[in-house]
Design a protein around this motif. Structure first.
Motif, PDB file in Angstrom:
ATOM      1  N   ILE A  21       1.844   7.663  -6.495  1.00  8.36           N
ATOM      2  CA  ILE A  21       1.083   8.841  -7.071  1.00  8.36           C
ATOM      3  C   ILE A  21       1.278  10.208  -6.410  1.00  8.36           C
ATOM      4  O   ILE A  21       0.746  11.146  -6.868  1.00  8.36           O
ATOM      5  CB  ILE A  21      -0.388   8.307  -7.018  1.00  8.36           C
ATOM      6  N   ILE A  22       2.219  10.476  -5.458  1.00 12.68           N
ATOM      7  CA  ILE A  22       2.616  11.840  -5.057  1.00 12.68           C
ATOM      8  C   ILE A  22       2.920  12.706  -6.198  1.00 12.68           C
ATOM      9  O   ILE A  22       2.498  13.702  -6.523  1.00 12.68           O
ATOM     10  CB  ILE A  22       3.223  11.637  -4.066  1.00 12.68           C
ATOM     11  N   CYS A  46       0.203   3.655   6.412  1.00 20.46           N
ATOM     12  CA  CYS A  46       1.043   2.528   6.164  1.00 20.46           C
ATOM     13  C   CYS A  46       2.304   2.326   7.023  1.00 20.46           C
ATOM     14  O   CYS A  46       2.572   1.271   7.240  1.00 20.46           O
ATOM     15  CB  CYS A  46       1.235   2.602   4.731  1.00 20.46           C
ATOM     16  N   ILE A  54      -0.170   7.374   3.389  1.00 23.96           N
ATOM     17  CA  ILE A  54       1.314   7.031   3.763  1.00 23.96           C
ATOM     18  C   ILE A  54       1.696   6.978   5.071  1.00 23.96           C
ATOM     19  O   ILE A  54       2.229   5.890   5.510  1.00 23.96           O
ATOM     20  CB  ILE A  54       2.288   8.048   2.820  1.00 23.96           C
ATOM     21  N   ALA A  91      -3.269  11.304   0.391  1.00 27.51           N
ATOM     22  CA  ALA A  91      -2.386  10.556  -0.041  1.00 27.51           C
ATOM     23  C   ALA A  91      -1.280  10.343   1.288  1.00 27.51           C
ATOM     24  O   ALA A  91      -0.646   9.327   1.584  1.00 27.51           O
ATOM     25  CB  ALA A  91      -1.532  10.652  -1.232  1.00 27.51           C
ATOM     26  N   TRP A 131       0.880   4.277  -2.722  1.00 24.95           N
ATOM     27  CA  TRP A 131       0.280   5.621  -2.416  1.00 24.95           C
ATOM     28  C   TRP A 131       1.611   6.794  -2.471  1.00 24.95           C
ATOM     29  O   TRP A 131       1.754   7.866  -3.041  1.00 24.95           O
ATOM     30  CB  TRP A 131      -0.075   6.069  -0.984  1.00 24.95           C
ATOM     31  N   GLU A 132       2.842   6.070  -2.276  1.00 26.88           N
ATOM     32  CA  GLU A 132       4.060   6.977  -2.638  1.00 26.88           C
ATOM     33  C   GLU A 132       4.110   7.301  -4.074  1.00 26.88           C
ATOM     34  O   GLU A 132       4.595   8.396  -4.352  1.00 26.88           O
ATOM     35  CB  GLU A 132       5.616   6.273  -2.125  1.00 26.88           C
ATOM     36  N   CYS A 172       0.819  -1.402   0.116  1.00 26.65           N
ATOM     37  CA  CYS A 172       0.062   0.091   0.016  1.00 26.65           C
ATOM     38  C   CYS A 172       0.897   1.162  -0.068  1.00 26.65           C
ATOM     39  O   CYS A 172       0.625   2.072  -0.853  1.00 26.65           O
ATOM     40  CB  CYS A 172      -0.947   0.119   1.390  1.00 26.65           C
ATOM     41  N   LEU A 173       1.919   1.166   0.743  1.00 30.88           N
ATOM     42  CA  LEU A 173       2.792   2.255   0.993  1.00 30.88           C
ATOM     43  C   LEU A 173       3.221   2.580  -0.316  1.00 30.88           C
ATOM     44  O   LEU A 173       3.433   3.830  -0.851  1.00 30.88           O
ATOM     45  CB  LEU A 173       3.918   1.945   1.710  1.00 30.88           C
TER      46      LEU A 173
END
Lengths: 385, 431
Positions: free
Chosen positions: A374-375, B414, B411, B407, A371-372, A367-368
């Protein structure tokens, strides 16, 4: 008598219907035999003096000093099951423990270590340690009965009637010897194992339920996430500049869904089955304990039957001894098994729980990453409109 | 439906008023923006009891508005803080005034009146402290939005709202804005019957409808997602208890189990803060949900004006026709008057002359009115569209920021998860 080499356990003569004076001491064989004051008769029953000066050693080769015979009356006092024994100051302590199996060509039997500690003047040394087998105890009892008819010689079955108090003072293993106790007073050791297994499987059952509940909640969370992600995509379709960022968020949530699915699957397929296996494993160990109880009960029943038939005394029925040996073997095996079981359990659970933690870490890492990634997409300035 | 920001063909580079052109330009760099000159905060909320209009006791929340003139950095001195208390209904009054007075502006929305889109742990109670707190932030945001708007920030009523505690309500009512408000029915009627609205406004209306629908859906599902996630985390707390109980019967495994259980408790507790932070994201989405309504209000105004124009033009045309008929004596279209006169006798020439005279006057008036209405309509379209462009820029910026912060929240969640499970793993390894 045998002429066995020093250090080896000797077959002992069975005590028979002879007068005590004629009967040699069960241990009155060669120089390597152990001897101890615990079995010495009363002053008017003399041991062959020769023994006293011989070199004695335990079956395992440890030398033991001999001594002058102890007064059997003091021993009797010790064995007497008076209630006020508790309050007395004692100057003689005897423990019986450490059963050991002996395998010889002719037979297999078990000996017990008899340790005596005393401050009495009649004893030369403050401490003695000898090995005796069941037969020897029986011999002692017979001797005592014959020589002291007015005294109450405790029946080997008697401990049952007197309860646990004395037994606990006599040490755990005495119970194996004396027998005659109902299984409501099974050895503390095995009772403890039984209790442990009960609590253990109870806790595992709880963990199973918790894990199932977590999986259930995760799947319901997944259902909502699966609806959530696409809404961002729909929104992206309405927008121009925000189209890519919204699509990105939608895809990201989709990736998290996949990761979550994998986690739940892993827990269902890897974690739960092992847990359940251990619950079954505990059940089977408990059954072994039950079997052990059974074997012990059989032995005790035989013993009781024998005790009632007075004419068989002082002969020691061999099948009783065999039964008792069977109990001992079972117990020894069970303890060894239990130890192995505990070690395996420890390793297995360490692995299982570390695995569970690992799977969760992997889920969050996936998951991390999503999300990272798409920053930068979200922070992008549009080139032209 | 795509938004039509790509073809602002009707907007001209030079604009009326202080509205910015089509290039992206944040409004708060405008020199005459109130937000530049004045610090505005809604710093506190307080429960009050009082008597309402029907003399019944009521409980409400009052909010403290603090304002301070911004001194230049070099001076280093702080000007005094002015403050006054306002309740939610006064904010509503202010907004309604702005809506009526500036129909071409996309007026910033207020935070929701009642708690909506709540997931189970949130209270739907208006008096709930968390709700009040989030509303306080929303009200501050509203004031800052208005103060940063190039047109709205110059409004006197707005300024008095911030600075004049007593008599403000009377001042607002004296403007008579309620009378200027268009009736809902009239607006609805116009929406159905208008023939030639500006296409861009029609598209914008569709866009705002769909935006409203998609954000509502998003907020609803997000609330359910929050609920479920809460459940997942909290169930893990049970591991803490059972590991503790289990460790009691173990020798070597005991310590590892016990400390792992502690980490499970930490994990279960962590969800509360995570979800509280996420509420801020939900509030950002909600603002734009309500903004969609404001967009639609501007479109409705255009439709109303356009309809009005069309009606006026139609009326003029029919009057001209009547005039012609009377003058030439022919009847091109059916009219009841014509029929009755045929049935019941003709008018006298004098009567006809009088009628024609009246009609010609009316036509004259009508043409002037039509001209001014036309002008009004064009002006409205121009200035409304300018503000809409400004709004689009703002929306894109704000929503991007909201998505980025969302987001970032994910993060952070997570990373916390990885931390806790890594700690637990270490404890397990020591078993």
């Amino acid at each position: 008598m045998s002429g066995a080499a020093p250090g080896a356990p000797k077959p002992l003569p069975s005590s028979g219907p002879k007068s005590l004076r004629e009967m040699p001491h069960p241990l009155a064989t060669s120089s390597s035999e152990e001897m101890g004051p615990a079995l010495s008769p009363s002053p008017d029953l003399l041991l062959p003096r020769g023994i006293a000066d011989k070199d004695l050693s335990l079956p395992n080769g440890t030398p033991v000093d001999t001594s002058s015979p102890a007064s059997s009356s003091s021993l009797l006092n010790r064995l007497q099951l008076d209630d006020d024994l508790d309050g007395e100051t004692r100057d003689l302590f005897v423990t019986v423990d450490d059963p050991k199996k002996h395998v010889c060509t002719m037979e297999t039997y078990i000996t017990y270590r008899v340790t005596t500690k005393t401050t009495r003047a009649e004893f030369d040394l403050p401490e003695y340690s000898v090995r005796r087998r069941y037969q020897d105890f029986d011999w002692l009892r017979n001797k005592l009965e014959e020589s002291q008819p007015t005294h109450l010689i405790p029946d080997l079955n008697a401990y049952k009637k007197q309860g646990m108090a004395l037994l606990s003072k006599m040490g755990e293993s005495v119970k194996y010897v004396t027998g005659g106790y109902k299984l409501r007073s099974r050895p503390l050791e095995f009772a403890a194992i039984g209790e442990y297994l009960d609590t253990f499987s109870l806790k595992l059952g709880t963990i199973d339920r918790i894990a199932q509940r977590i999986i259930k909640e995760q799947l319901e969370y997944l259902v909502e996430l699966r609806e959530y992600g696409p809404v961002y995509s729909t929104w992206g379709g309405l927008e121009v500049e925000l189209s890519e960022p919204l699509e990105g968020v939608s895809a990201c949530i989709g990736n998290c869904c996949t990761a979550l699915e994998e986690l739940s699957e892993d827990m269902t397929e890897d974690f739960l089955p092992v847990l359940r296996e251990y619950i079954l494993y505990s059940e089977s160990m408990k059954n072994v304990l039950k079997r052990r109880d059974q074997v012990q009960a059989e032995y005790e029943a035989k013993l009781e039957a024998v005790a009632l038939k007075k004419e068989d005394r002082p002969k020691v029925p061999t099948d009783v001894e065999k039964c008792q040996d069977r109990v001992e073997c079972f117990n020894a095996d069970l303890k060894a098994d239990m130890e192995r079981w505990q070690n395996n359990k420890r390793q297995d659970f360490r692995q299982l729980l570390m695995g569970m933690a690992d799977k969760n870490i992997q889920y969050y890492e996936k998951c991390l990453t999503a999300w990272e990634s798409i920053i930068p997409l979200l922070q992008d300035k549009p080139e032209t409109k | 439906m795509e938004s039509s920001e790509a073809e602002p063909s009707e907007s001209r580079p030079e604009e009326d008023g202080a509205a910015p052109g089509s290039e992206p330009q944040p409004p708060d760099t405008m020199e005459d923006c109130l937000a530049k000159k004045m610090e505005i905060t809604v710093s506190e909320a307080e429960k009050r009891t009082g008597r309402n209009a029907m003399n019944m006791q009521e409980t409400y929340t009052a909010y403290l508005i603090e304002t301070r003139a911004v001194e230049s950095q070099n001076e280093g001195q702080c000007s005094p803080v002015d403050s006054l208390w306002r309740r939610y209904s006064e904010f509503e009054l202010l907004r309604n005034y702005l809506l009526v007075t500036y129909p071409h502006i996309v007026v910033p929305p207020l935070p929701e009146k009642r708690a909506d889109f709540v997931w189970h742990k949130l209270s739907a109670d208006n008096m709930d402290p968390d709700f009040v707190e989030r509303r306080r932030i929303g009200l501050e945001n509203f004031l800052l939005r208005v103060a940063s708007h190039p047109v709205l920030c110059q409004d006197k009523i707005f300024y008095s709202f911030l600075t004049q505690e007593g008599g403000w309500k009377e001042m607002v009512n004296e403007t008579g804005f309620q009378l200027k408000a268009d009736s809902r029915l009239k607006a609805l009627n116009a929406t159905f019957r208008v023939k030639n609205p500006d296409k861009r406004f029609t598209e914008l209306k569709h866009y705002s409808d769909e935006l409203q629908s998609v954000i509502s859906h998003l907020l609803r599902v997000r609330a359910r997602v929050a609920d479920r996630l809460y459940g997942v985390y909290k169930v893990h707390g049970n591991y803490g208890r059972v590991f503790s109980e289990w460790s009691a019967i173990e020798k070597e495994m005991g310590d590892g189990l016990q400390s792992a259980g502690h980490h499970m408790d930490v994990y279960a507790a962590s969800i509360d803060d995570i979800l509280e932070e996420e509420e801020h994201y939900a509030d950002q989405l909600k603002e734009y949900l309500f903004y969609a309504e404001a967009l639609r209000a501007v479109c409705r105004k255009h439709e109303l004006m356009q309809y009005d124009l069309e009606m006026a033009a139609q009326d003029l045309t029919s009057k001209k026709q009547q005039c012609e008929e009377l003058a030439t004596g022919t009847m091109r279209t059916f009219s009841l008057k014509g029929m009755t006169s045929k049935l019941f006798g003709q008018e006298t020439p004098e009567q006809r002359e009088a009628k024609i005279k009246i009609l010609e006057e009316q036509i004259q008036e009508g043409e002037e009115q039509l001209k001014s209405k036309n002008l009004e309509g064009r002006d409205f379209v121009k200035s409304a569209w300018a503000d809409i462009e400004r709004f689009k820029e703002q929306k894109n910026r704000d929503l991007k920021e909201a998505l980025i912060s969302y987001a970032v929240m994910q993060i952070s969640m997570c990373k916390k998860g990885i931390q806790v499970w890594t700690n637990a793993k270490e404890c397990f390894s020591k078993m």
